[in-house]
Design a protein around this motif. Structure first.
Motif, PDB file in Angstrom:
ATOM      1  N   HIS A  71      12.249  -4.993  -6.187  1.00 21.85           N
ATOM      2  CA  HIS A  71      11.738  -5.015  -7.558  1.00 21.85           C
ATOM      3  C   HIS A  71      10.216  -4.945  -7.532  1.00 21.85           C
ATOM      4  CE1 HIS A  71      15.608  -6.255  -9.437  1.00 21.85           C
ATOM      5  NE2 HIS A  71      15.814  -6.810  -8.249  1.00 21.85           N
ATOM      6  N   PHE A  72       9.662  -4.126  -8.416  1.00 22.22           N
ATOM      7  CA  PHE A  72       8.212  -3.972  -8.522  1.00 22.22           C
ATOM      8  C   PHE A  72       7.698  -4.711  -9.753  1.00 22.22           C
ATOM      9  CE2 PHE A  72       8.822   0.492  -6.558  1.00 22.22           C
ATOM     10  CZ  PHE A  72       8.869  -0.053  -5.283  1.00 22.22           C
ATOM     11  N   ALA A  83       0.829  -1.209   0.000  1.00 23.75           N
ATOM     12  CA  ALA A  83       0.000   0.000   0.000  1.00 23.75           C
ATOM     13  C   ALA A  83       0.863   1.260   0.000  1.00 23.75           C
ATOM     14  CB  ALA A  83      -0.937  -0.010   1.204  1.00 23.75           C
ATOM     15  N   ALA A  84       1.935   1.259   0.812  1.00 25.96           N
ATOM     16  CA  ALA A  84       2.798   2.437   0.882  1.00 25.96           C
ATOM     17  C   ALA A  84       3.509   2.680  -0.445  1.00 25.96           C
ATOM     18  CB  ALA A  84       3.813   2.269   2.009  1.00 25.96           C
ATOM     19  N   GLU A  85       3.964   1.601  -1.055  1.00 26.35           N
ATOM     20  CA  GLU A  85       4.651   1.756  -2.338  1.00 26.35           C
ATOM     21  C   GLU A  85       3.672   2.171  -3.436  1.00 26.35           C
ATOM     22  OE1 GLU A  85       7.602   2.080  -2.586  1.00 26.35           O
ATOM     23  OE2 GLU A  85       8.808   0.650  -1.456  1.00 26.35           O
ATOM     24  N   GLN A  86       2.451   1.652  -3.365  1.00 28.47           N
ATOM     25  CA  GLN A  86       1.449   2.075  -4.344  1.00 28.47           C
ATOM     26  C   GLN A  86       1.177   3.573  -4.206  1.00 28.47           C
ATOM     27  OE1 GLN A  86      -0.546   0.164  -6.950  1.00 28.47           O
ATOM     28  NE2 GLN A  86      -0.393   2.347  -7.407  1.00 28.47           N
ATOM     29  N   GLY A 123      11.709 -13.099  -9.941  1.00 35.82           N
ATOM     30  CA  GLY A 123      10.264 -13.198 -10.134  1.00 35.82           C
ATOM     31  C   GLY A 123       9.766 -12.199 -11.164  1.00 35.82           C
ATOM     32  N   VAL A 124      10.228 -10.954 -11.068  1.00 35.68           N
ATOM     33  CA  VAL A 124       9.862  -9.933 -12.050  1.00 35.68           C
ATOM     34  C   VAL A 124      10.425 -10.299 -13.417  1.00 35.68           C
ATOM     35  CG1 VAL A 124      10.129  -7.497 -12.662  1.00 35.68           C
ATOM     36  CG2 VAL A 124       9.717  -8.157 -10.281  1.00 35.68           C
ATOM     37  N   LEU A 183       0.628  -1.300  -8.950  1.00 37.38           N
ATOM     38  CA  LEU A 183       1.637  -2.181  -8.379  1.00 37.38           C
ATOM     39  C   LEU A 183       1.002  -3.531  -8.068  1.00 37.38           C
ATOM     40  CD1 LEU A 183       4.515  -2.519  -7.306  1.00 37.38           C
ATOM     41  CD2 LEU A 183       3.744  -1.556  -5.119  1.00 37.38           C
ATOM     42  N   LEU A 184       1.501  -4.571  -8.724  1.00 34.71           N
ATOM     43  CA  LEU A 184       0.934  -5.914  -8.563  1.00 34.71           C
ATOM     44  C   LEU A 184       1.669  -6.733  -7.515  1.00 34.71           C
ATOM     45  CD1 LEU A 184       0.418  -6.823 -12.335  1.00 34.71           C
ATOM     46  CD2 LEU A 184      -1.220  -5.773 -10.759  1.00 34.71           C
TER      47      LEU A 184
END
Length: 734
Positions: free
Chosen positions: A126-127, A7-10, A166-167, A134-135
């Motif tokens: 990594h996003f 949530a914070a990164e989003q 993963g990304v 943001l998934l």
């Protein structure tokens, strides 16, 4: 399980995207204001307005993400600083960095840090994103473990042993769209070392199929422009690809990285800009193309120019303005010697040759007039002449015509024109080569020292009545460029010296396929010797495949020792497909090692053998396409075929109700595309159907290497359909 910081990164990503839109709106307002105020003002205000428009336009280009996510990662340092890494730098209203440009020095540890060398990082994040959403988040914690980093769940280095695995895996599994996408979010360490290598000198990037050579080269161009903006924006950067299909395939990558000033070109388009409008649609045997690419042809072209600088075979006598004048063989030899002493390009010496000739003739005309006056004791019937409207007009008997007036008239005399064209003709590159190849005697004269009799015979071809009717071949183009470099422009033009356009940095993809003469084209366009060459010697399919990169570097600037980098990881081709293609590589280039694939799909290649005759091959290809299409869903399927089979396969697919396009006309915009093997290099598809490997080997200049290329284009699935026996390297196991 949802990451606790999601949530914070989003929220941070939302703020970053909102701020990006604010910056775009400000640039649009600036541009609109400048355009609306375009009328009136002083010259100074016009210059300032144009600069403002240019700056706002470039800024809008930089801020256009082309549908991609702005931010793809974050690094936390030991000093408790945190930086979000993205495609373009975005600062908040108080100039606090929201996103750091991936090319900035502070972002380098995002790509370079390992467990052994964390480069001051505590964490690399990594996003996984879709647009601005943001998934998922993947963390690597540094300071413990032996791998490149440790993900939050305790698995060292992720499932692939690569940072951000993963990304990376999600990116590799994504369906292809017919356009190459940037890899800025998933660049790996060995790739980043290439991208951030120094500007000076030549960097060779050797990498097998799927190692990301092309993407790395494009990211390097973007990085160099960012790091060396001042010289390179002025000097220019060009990316040279093998064909127009390839350029269209990669055309969106640099704009998505915020760079739109990089030129995309082929050897043909570079040459066309130098030698003029020529028709390069001709075809010729492979042996002829191979010979024309040989470095010896540079000497042949130079000698052909030299041969057109020649004395007269006999004296030329003519009458002008009442007096008989003569151009002797000795005169013409003096003119040739003087022109050659001048040096430089051929056409630039023509004015000197003319001045010397007209000076000689003027002196003789004046002397003849004086002799006549003394002999008859009276003034010449046309004493002292001047030019007006192309005719002499009487002047005083004591005043002879000036050299300039005399030259202005006599240059129109047909005998003088013919003599000049014999001694020192003005030539275009097309005229030189048209004359050369159209006469066996001229070929022998120019090439006898360097080419054997059989080779010289290959160069001769039918002469056309008009040079404009010649259909040149792709192998002719570097020869035309070589001729242009030797000849120069027909006439000097203001602000145009006729030299080839040069660049501060040249990126060359599939460089291993370029002939020596094509490499000379590039060398002439390098301003400082700064180049990036990417390719794979094992995939060399040009007429003259090199055995080593030294064979390529021998024809390029050597101002600094070259650097050779290796890319060793195959991100595109699954293990199952690479093992199959590796058997062809072993036969094509014994001892060569294929790159190591990082993915396994569990799906081996499908090999379909069909009975001979009755159109069963085309029907089997249609069945294979239908099967592969169903397996990859909305992904791309390529039918890779020998050039001779394209039309038959297109009809077969249409008869089977399968909509398809061909690479020449539809690029890669259709879900199913027919691609001849000579155009497929550098491209990738979700699935590939390779048709009749034996014919691929027969029709390609480097048959087994071409087949190796064809077998390594798929990211997921491969089918091989054949009617004829497979090449031995594939026939031993199906």
């Amino acid at each position: 399980m949802t990451h606790p910081d999601l949530a914070a990164e989003q929220a941070h990503l939302d703020r970053s995207h909102d701020r990006l839109e604010e910056l775009r709106a400000a640039s649009q307002a600036t541009l609109r204001e400048a355009l609306l105020s375009s009328a009136g003002g002083t010259p100074q205000t016009h210059v300032e307005r144009e600069a403002l428009v240019d700056h706002a336009t470039r800024r809008l280009t930089q801020l256009d993400l082309h549908g991609e996510s702005l931010c793809f990662g974050r690094i936390d340092t030991d000093a408790a600083d945190a930086f979000h890494i993205g495609r373009v730098a975005v600062n908040d209203t108080d100039q606090t960095p929201l996103v750091v440009d991936w090319r900035a020095p502070v972002a380098e540890p995002f790509y370079r840090a390992t467990g052994a060398h964390p480069l001051g990082l505590r964490r690399r994040r990594h996003f996984l994103t879709e647009g601005r959403k943001l998934l998922g988040i993947e963390d690597e914690l540094f300071g413990w473990g032996d791998g490149p980093g440790d993900v939050a769940d305790g698995t060292p280095g992720g499932s692939l042993g690569l940072p951000g695995s993963g990304v990376l895996l999600a990116a590799l599994e994504r369906s292809r769209s017919g356009r190459m996408r940037d890899i800025v979010a998933t660049v790996q360490r060995e790739q980043d070392e290439v991208i951030r290598a120094p500007l000076a000198g030549i960097l060779v990037v050797q990498g097998g199929p799927g190692t990301g050579k092309t993407a790395v080269a494009l990211h390097r161009a973007a990085y160099l422009l960012y790091t060396h903006r001042f010289p390179l924006e002025r000097q220019g950067v060009v990316v040279v690809g093998p064909n127009r299909l390839f350029l269209r395939y990669i055309e969106q990558v640099l704009p998505s990285l915020g760079e739109s000033g990089v030129e995309l070109a082929t050897i043909a388009t570079l040459v066309a800009g130098h030698v003029g409008d020529v028709d390069a649609s001709g075809a010729e045997p492979l042996a002829v193309a191979r010979l024309k690419g040989d470095e010896r042809m540079a000497r042949v072209v130079a000698k052909a120019v030299h041969d057109r600088e020649r004395p007269l075979p006999a004296d030329v006598t003519f009458v002008h303005a009442g007096h008989s004048l003569r151009i002797t063989v000795a005169d013409s030899a003096d003119l040739v010697a003087a022109g050659r002493r001048r040096g430089g390009v051929h056409n630039a010496a023509r004015p000197l040759v003319e001045r010397l000739l007209f000076g000689k003739l003027h002196a003789r005309w004046v002397a003849a007039a004086e002799r006549r006056r003394r002999h008859f004791g009276v003034a010449d019937e046309e004493p002292g002449l001047s030019v007006a409207g192309g005719e002499y007009e009487p002047r005083s008997a004591d005043e002879p015509p000036s050299v300039e007036d005399f030259a202005a008239d006599i240059r129109r005399h047909p005998d003088v024109r013919a003599a000049l064209e014999r001694v020192w003709p003005r030539l275009t590159p097309a005229q030189l080569l048209h004359d050369l190849f159209g006469a066996s005697a001229l070929v022998d004269l120019a090439a006898r020292r360097w080419l054997g009799e059989d080779e010289r015979r290959l160069l001769h071809r039918r002469r056309h009545a008009d040079v404009a009717d010649v259909r040149w071949t792709l192998a002719d183009l570097p020869l035309l460029d070589e001729a242009a470099a030797r000849l120069g422009p027909l006439r000097a033009k203001r602000h145009d010296d006729g030299m080839a356009r040069t660049f501060g940095h040249i990126v060359v993809d599939e460089a291993q396929d370029l002939s020596a003469m094509q490499l000379r084209v590039l060398a002439r366009r390098s301003l400082s010797g700064s180049m990036t060459l990417v390719g794979d010697v094992a995939q060399a399919t040009g007429p003259s495949a090199p055995d080593d990169w030294k064979d390529v570097l021998a024809h390029l600037p050597d101002k600094r020792p070259p650097t050779i980098a290796q890319l060793t990881v195959n991100y595109r081709t699954p293990v199952e497909l690479m093992d199959y293609a590796g058997r062809v590589l072993a036969a094509a280039q014994p001892g060569a090692r294929p790159p190591e694939s990082v993915r396994s799909t569990g799906t081996p290649p499908t090999v379909v053998a069909v009975p001979s005759g009755n159109g069963t091959l085309a029907a089997a290809v249609a069945d294979a396409v239908r099967s592969e299409r169903a397996a990859v869903g909305d992904g791309l399927v390529a039918v890779i075929h020998p050039p001779s089979m394209g039309q038959d396969l297109a009809r077969a697919l249409a008869s089977a109700g399968i909509e398809s396009g061909d690479a020449d006309h539809h690029a890669l915009d259709m879900p199913v595309t027919l691609v001849p093997v000579d155009l497929v290099k550098g491209l990738e598809f979700d699935a590939a159907v390779v048709v009749e490997p034996a014919a691929v080997v027969e029709e390609a200049g480097q048959g087994l290497r071409a087949l190796y290329v064809a077998l390594t284009r798929a990211t997921k699935r491969l089918a091989v359909v054949h009617e004829r026996p497979l090449p031995p390297s594939l026939a031993d196991r199906q």
